[in-house]
Design a protein around this motif. Sequence first.
Motif, PDB file in Angstrom:
ATOM      1  N   GLU A  70      -2.508  15.943 -10.882  1.00 55.45           N
ATOM      2  CA  GLU A  70      -1.880  15.555  -9.619  1.00 55.45           C
ATOM      3  C   GLU A  70      -2.922  15.152  -8.586  1.00 55.45           C
ATOM      4  O   GLU A  70      -2.748  14.168  -7.860  1.00 55.45           O
ATOM      5  N   GLN A 112      -5.907  14.004  -9.224  1.00 58.70           N
ATOM      6  CA  GLN A 112      -6.516  12.744  -9.648  1.00 58.70           C
ATOM      7  C   GLN A 112      -5.599  11.584  -9.313  1.00 58.70           C
ATOM      8  O   GLN A 112      -6.072  10.510  -8.939  1.00 58.70           O
ATOM      9  N   ASP A 113      -4.299  11.775  -9.440  1.00 55.95           N
ATOM     10  CA  ASP A 113      -3.361  10.714  -9.091  1.00 55.95           C
ATOM     11  C   ASP A 113      -3.415  10.414  -7.600  1.00 55.95           C
ATOM     12  O   ASP A 113      -3.227   9.270  -7.183  1.00 55.95           O
ATOM     13  N   SER A 114      -3.672  11.427  -6.782  1.00 60.37           N
ATOM     14  CA  SER A 114      -3.723  11.211  -5.338  1.00 60.37           C
ATOM     15  C   SER A 114      -5.061  10.656  -4.891  1.00 60.37           C
ATOM     16  O   SER A 114      -5.237  10.360  -3.716  1.00 60.37           O
ATOM     17  N   GLY A 115      -6.030  10.516  -5.791  1.00 57.89           N
ATOM     18  CA  GLY A 115      -7.295   9.865  -5.458  1.00 57.89           C
ATOM     19  C   GLY A 115      -8.517  10.750  -5.524  1.00 57.89           C
ATOM     20  O   GLY A 115      -9.606  10.306  -5.200  1.00 57.89           O
ATOM     21  N   ALA A 116      -8.379  11.979  -5.921  1.00 56.14           N
ATOM     22  CA  ALA A 116      -9.542  12.866  -6.021  1.00 56.14           C
ATOM     23  C   ALA A 116     -10.379  12.469  -7.231  1.00 56.14           C
ATOM     24  O   ALA A 116      -9.848  12.196  -8.306  1.00 56.14           O
ATOM     25  N   LYS A 117     -11.683  12.419  -7.033  1.00 54.45           N
ATOM     26  CA  LYS A 117     -12.580  12.052  -8.133  1.00 54.45           C
ATOM     27  C   LYS A 117     -13.191  13.322  -8.724  1.00 54.45           C
ATOM     28  O   LYS A 117     -13.522  14.255  -7.997  1.00 54.45           O
TER      29      LYS A 117
END
Length: 98
Positions: A73, A75-80
Amino acid sequence: MLIAGMMVVGGLALSAAAVVQLAPTHHQMMVQATPPLQSTPGAESKPSAPLEPSTTGQRPQATPPQPARPDAEAQDSGAKPALPPAPAEKVAPPIPTK
């Protein structure tokens, strides 16, 4: 046996000659290699050791620990992820469930 005795006597004589030459007969020739230790100016007013730090022995709670790889979730929101993906030869096949 005579030769061995002569060699021992010769070695002792050579050692005695070296000790005689090393004996400090002229005190003016002896020099100190490093200057004597001196105190730092103002050392009387300074403490000799730093004060003990006041620690509680517990971990600081200001920053919570973060996972190296965020969940799907995040990663989908942009966390690397903090770590790059593992190379293909290091990835094992999934473990079968029983």
